[in-house]
Scaffold this motif. Structure first.
Motif, PDB file in Angstrom:
ATOM      1  N   THR A  68       0.822  -1.213   0.000  1.00  0.00           N
ATOM      2  CA  THR A  68       0.000   0.000   0.000  1.00  0.00           C
ATOM      3  C   THR A  68       0.853   1.260   0.000  1.00  0.00           C
ATOM      4  O   THR A  68       0.492   2.270  -0.621  1.00  0.00           O
ATOM      5  CB  THR A  68      -0.939  -0.008   1.224  1.00  0.00           C
ATOM      6  N   LEU A  69       1.983   1.214   0.683  1.00  0.00           N
ATOM      7  CA  LEU A  69       2.842   2.393   0.777  1.00  0.00           C
ATOM      8  C   LEU A  69       3.789   2.553  -0.402  1.00  0.00           C
ATOM      9  O   LEU A  69       4.369   3.632  -0.595  1.00  0.00           O
ATOM     10  CB  LEU A  69       3.651   2.332   2.080  1.00  0.00           C
ATOM     11  N   GLY A  75       6.508   8.029  -5.169  1.00  0.00           N
ATOM     12  CA  GLY A  75       5.986   9.276  -5.708  1.00  0.00           C
ATOM     13  C   GLY A  75       4.958   9.117  -6.798  1.00  0.00           C
ATOM     14  O   GLY A  75       4.742  10.031  -7.607  1.00  0.00           O
ATOM     15  N   VAL A  76       4.308   7.967  -6.843  1.00  0.00           N
ATOM     16  CA  VAL A  76       3.246   7.730  -7.831  1.00  0.00           C
ATOM     17  C   VAL A  76       1.921   8.078  -7.161  1.00  0.00           C
ATOM     18  O   VAL A  76       1.419   7.332  -6.319  1.00  0.00           O
ATOM     19  CB  VAL A  76       3.242   6.264  -8.310  1.00  0.00           C
ATOM     20  N   ILE A  84      -3.309  -0.745  -4.958  1.00  0.00           N
ATOM     21  CA  ILE A  84      -2.127  -1.606  -4.996  1.00  0.00           C
ATOM     22  C   ILE A  84      -2.173  -2.596  -3.839  1.00  0.00           C
ATOM     23  O   ILE A  84      -1.840  -3.777  -3.994  1.00  0.00           O
ATOM     24  CB  ILE A  84      -0.838  -0.759  -4.943  1.00  0.00           C
ATOM     25  N   GLY A  85      -2.619  -2.130  -2.681  1.00  0.00           N
ATOM     26  CA  GLY A  85      -2.757  -3.031  -1.541  1.00  0.00           C
ATOM     27  C   GLY A  85      -3.689  -4.188  -1.832  1.00  0.00           C
ATOM     28  O   GLY A  85      -3.468  -5.317  -1.374  1.00  0.00           O
ATOM     29  N   LEU A  86      -4.734  -3.930  -2.612  1.00  0.00           N
ATOM     30  CA  LEU A  86      -5.681  -4.991  -2.974  1.00  0.00           C
ATOM     31  C   LEU A  86      -4.973  -6.147  -3.672  1.00  0.00           C
ATOM     32  O   LEU A  86      -5.306  -7.311  -3.447  1.00  0.00           O
ATOM     33  CB  LEU A  86      -6.780  -4.425  -3.875  1.00  0.00           C
ATOM     34  N   GLY A 115      -1.614   0.719   6.392  1.00  0.00           N
ATOM     35  CA  GLY A 115      -0.934   1.667   5.524  1.00  0.00           C
ATOM     36  C   GLY A 115      -1.831   2.776   4.997  1.00  0.00           C
ATOM     37  O   GLY A 115      -1.350   3.856   4.672  1.00  0.00           O
ATOM     38  N   PHE A 116      -3.141   2.520   4.935  1.00  0.00           N
ATOM     39  CA  PHE A 116      -4.037   3.488   4.285  1.00  0.00           C
ATOM     40  C   PHE A 116      -4.988   4.185   5.254  1.00  0.00           C
ATOM     41  O   PHE A 116      -5.242   5.391   5.120  1.00  0.00           O
ATOM     42  CB  PHE A 116      -4.857   2.786   3.203  1.00  0.00           C
TER      43      PHE A 116
END
Length: 212
Positions: A68-69, A75-76, A84-86, A115-116
């Motif tokens: 997730t991070l 920097g995206v 992304i974590g999914l 992370g989120f």
């Protein structure tokens, strides 16, 4: 292109079958042949003990957090990092390194929330622990926490509680994760109805499952 690369990295990271590898390389035990046959944290604790279980929990949690991070670190920022974590959760549940047979998505999902949305995770952790104390079952606690997450993500933003505003991507992904966790625990729910689900040695066991 960057998002596809990040998705692939997250999936491969999630695919690391922590409990399975620890069992094979350090204990010479194949978790698939013991207990529930699952390679996640709960079965690792049950079969290999607290040390292996704790390491598995931490690594599986971090798989979700790191994935997730990653977009933030690189920097995206033109899409939600929880997307992304999914893919780490998908990798954990259907790992390419373990024949696409993995865990039940709980620990890595918690890592994604860490992370989120850490405050939302703390809230769900309180629900999880409270349910665990009342019923002494990891499976039921996971399903209840997932169900509460799905309801809360729809309601809380309206009151600006924990979630300040509606985030369509976050809402959809939480609903997907909750559904996945519930589906992955369908066999556990059958055992609960039959009063034969595995218990942890803590709590009140209010549903009166047979201890094993």
């Amino acid at each position: 292109m960057k998002i596809l690369v990040l998705m692939l990295i997250a999936y491969l990271l999630g695919s690391i079958p922590t409990g399975l590898w620890i069992g094979n390389y350090f204990y010479h035990i194949n978790l698939r042949e013991h207990g529930s046959g699952n390679t996640g944290t709960t079965n690792t604790f049950r079969i290999l003990g607290p040390k292996a279980g704790t390491v598995t929990l931490i690594v599986d949690l971090l798989k979700g957090t790191v994935a997730t991070l990653l977009p933030i670190w690189l920097g995206v920022d033109h899409f939600s990092p929880i997307l992304i974590g999914l893919f780490a959760i998908i990798g954990h549940t259907y790992p390419i390194f373990a024949g696409f047979k993995g865990g039940k998505a709980v620990a890595t999902s918690a890592g994604v929330l860490l992370g989120f949305a850490p405050l939302f995770l703390i809230y769900l952790l309180a629900i999880f622990i409270g349910t665990l104390y009342l019923f002494s079952m990891i499976s039921l606690s996971s399903v209840i926490a997932a169900s509460v997450a799905a309801i809360s993500v729809l309601i809380f933003p309206a009151f600006h509680f924990l979630l300040p505003s509606y985030d369509l991507i976050f809402t959809i992904i939480i609903l997907l994760i909750a559904s996945l966790i519930i589906i992955r625990h369908k066999d556990n729910m059958t055992r609960i109805r039959q009063k034969s689900e595995n218990l942890v040695p803590w709590g009140l066991n209010l549903s009166k499952q047979e201890k094993n």
